[in-house]
Design a protein around this motif. Structure first.
Motif, short mmCIF file in Angstrom:
data_model
loop_
_atom_site.label_atom_id
_atom_site.label_comp_id
_atom_site.label_asym_id
_atom_site.label_seq_id
_atom_site.Cartn_x
_atom_site.Cartn_y
_atom_site.Cartn_z
N ARG A 63 0.83 -1.21 0.00
CA ARG A 63 0.00 0.00 0.00
C ARG A 63 0.87 1.26 0.00
NH1 ARG A 63 -5.31 0.98 1.62
NH2 ARG A 63 -5.85 3.07 0.87
N LEU B 255 1.13 4.31 -2.94
CA LEU B 255 0.97 5.73 -2.63
C LEU B 255 2.19 6.53 -3.09
CD1 LEU B 255 -0.55 5.39 0.96
CD2 LEU B 255 -1.71 6.24 -1.08
N GLU C 208 2.07 7.31 -6.66
CA GLU C 208 1.14 8.40 -6.96
C GLU C 208 1.70 9.77 -6.60
OE1 GLU C 208 -2.34 7.43 -4.78
OE2 GLU C 208 -2.78 5.60 -5.93
N ALA D 30 4.98 8.16 1.71
CA ALA D 30 4.29 7.13 2.48
C ALA D 30 5.32 6.25 3.17
CB ALA D 30 3.38 6.29 1.58
#
Length: 546
Positions: free
Chosen positions: A488, A492, A495, A499
């Protein structure tokens, strides 16, 4: 009292030493004693490197932290640090450590954690004294924790981006230089503040850079006519870390600057360009309220040259000029036999400071041959700033007799002052004679921003300004598999977000950690087989909350 820990002792005025007692040395044979004597002789005169037992002087306190009898509560018991003389057979001899001045060993009376550091550094410096080690950092050095380091990095990027928009290309001067080369360009005030060492391979004396402007002058001067064409115009920008030996308690040893240099252009328009670029960079960094103090080195130099023609000492003349002491300057020049017109003109210039229009009007009343050329050159620079950089002209304050600073300036000089700091946040000037010390003559002008001063002058709201990047904390239960959380966080980051994965007891604990770590969002990943701790197990369906 604990046993003595034979760690190396460093001395400094910003730190407080703690208790350490030397144990009775074990008995040794004749060969071991002879070896110890040779080692002691080899290490004598090397401060902080002795491998002998050291005695540290202490703050004597009672069982509840109170001071002992004879020592008032507001003052430490201060004496010199000493070391045991291993040449005394029973270890009872104590002598002062060699290689140090006595005042270097005096313990401070209060606030050992940064009392001597500048006010604009105090907010970003952590304690550098620990009970086991004593002072950890040399005097004038400091650390930056993540929050302050992030502000510093943002300021550096912002300043360099602005200089790049003005056409200045990034250069990186060398981190080491030979002393005999570097000192060609260093002013007298910095030559005795350089950190020197012997280069192991060549045996030459090398130094850590103390000023970037002579380095850029060397880079260009030694390449003109070769890698760089003569007659060209060069625009360079840099971010540099400098080291200078502190002169007194409270001085910094580290200086971090972002600057620009414009070489090959002798026109006053180049002076106005440097002023405009520095002002634009400070404004983009978030500094709204500042004043630009403008002067010209030719004016005080003309007065000092007059001292050579008459019976006046340059040093005696520099003091009243620096203080703007009109009466003292007049008395000094009259006693040296200077003409009355020159004495009157010098006293009038001491009062000619302030907004440009008023200060220049007062300077135009000075009509003596010795100062007319210098005043005319100064008026040209001010007029170029008014025409080409009106936003800087609105902040301008004129001070024609500013004499403090580096000796290599030949023309315009400026300093930028802001509320909240006691040193300029930026400064610079014209140095047409400096490049010629390393090669062909070349006109030059430049400026630099002091990152420590700028950091201290910025309001708190600006210092914490977000850089626009999202910071997301991906939480995972303690003991759980982190595979899903790592995937996850990777998505991120793809994008464009920042994170990172942090294990926590539960989602509430993760949110509490987010505030301390600067995250503005929390994503909680709880696998079904997550193990909370050794006593209890908590399972939930996979999911994420934000």
């Amino acid at each position: 009292m604990g046993a003595f820990d034979p760690c190396r002792l460093r001395s400094g005025e910003d730190s407080a030493c703690r208790v350490a007692r030397s144990p009775t040395p074990p008995r040794r044979g004749p060969l071991a004693r002879a070896r110890a004597r040779r080692g002691a002789r080899d290490h004598e005169g090397r401060p902080g490197a002795q491998a002998q037992h050291l005695l540290r002087e202490v703050q004597r306190t009672g069982p509840r932290g109170g001071t002992c009898a004879g020592h008032p509560p507001h003052r430490r018991a201060t004496r010199l640090l000493h070391e045991r003389d291993t040449r005394r057979r029973r270890g009872g001899g104590v002598r002062q450590r060699r290689g140090h001045a006595p005042e270097e060993h005096v313990l401070p009376s209060e606030d050992p954690h940064g009392a001597g550091l500048p006010r604009f550094v105090a907010g970003v410096v952590g304690a550098v004294t620990f009970e086991r080690f004593g002072p950890v950092l040399p005097r004038g050095a400091f650390d930056l924790l993540p929050e302050a380091a992030a502000v510093r990095a943002r300021l550096r990027r912002t300043l360099l981006d602005v200089f790049e928009r003005f056409g200045y290309q990034r250069v990186e001067p060398a981190r080491l230089e030979y002393r005999d080369v570097a000192e060609r360009g260093l002013p007298d005030s910095l030559r005795d503040r350089t950190v020197r060492f012997i280069e192991p391979d060549s045996g030459e004396v090398a130094i850590l850079p103390a000023d970037v402007t002579p380095q850029v002058a060397r880079m260009v001067g030694m390449r003109l006519g070769g890698d760089l064409p003569e007659g060209g115009v060069f625009r360079y920008a840099y971010a540099a870390d400098l080291v200078r030996r502190p002169r007194r308690p409270g001085d910094r040893a580290e200086f971090h600057q972002v600057g620009l240099e414009l070489l090959g252009d002798a026109d006053p328009a180049a002076d106005a360009e440097v002023l405009e670029a520095c002002a634009a960079a400070l404004s983009d960094a978030g500094l709204a309220d500042f004043v630009v103090d403008l002067s010209h080195s030719a004016i005080p130099r003309a007065l000092l040259d007059a001292a050579d023609r008459f019976d006046m000492g340059r040093d005696e003349l520099r003091r009243p000029i620096a203080r703007k002491d009109a009466a003292g300057l007049s008395a000094c020049m009259a006693a040296g036999g200077a003409p009355e017109a020159l004495v009157t003109a010098a006293a009038r210039m001491c009062r000619a400071f302030g907004p440009p229009a008023e200060a220049l009007a007062a300077l135009r009343e000075v009509r003596v041959p010795e100062l007319s050329e210098a005043i005319s050159a100064f008026e040209t620079v001010v007029e170029a700033t008014r025409r080409l950089a009106p936003q800087v002209y609105a902040r301008l304050r004129v001070d024609p007799l500013e004499i403090r600073g580096f000796d290599y300036y030949t023309g315009m000089r400026f300093r930028v002052w802001a509320k909240g700091v006691r040193v300029p946040v930026a400064g610079g000037g014209r140095y047409d004679d400096l490049v010629g010390r390393f090669g062909p003559e070349c006109a030059a002008v430049g400026g630099a921003v002091d990152l420590e001063a700028l950091h201290g002058a910025l309001p708190a709201s600006v210092q914490g300004r977000d850089d626009g990047m999202r910071r997301i904390l991906v939480g995972v239960p303690l003991g759980a598999d982190r595979g899903e959380a790592v995937d996850r966080a990777r998505r991120l980051r793809d994008e464009g977000a920042c994170a990172f994965v942090v294990p926590a007891e539960d989602e509430a604990a993760a949110r509490a950690l987010a505030g301390r770590l600067g995250a503005d969002r929390v994503v909680w990943c709880a696998p079904a087989n997550a193990m909370r701790n050794a006593d209890s197990t908590h399972s939930s369906s996979p999911g994420a909350s934000s």
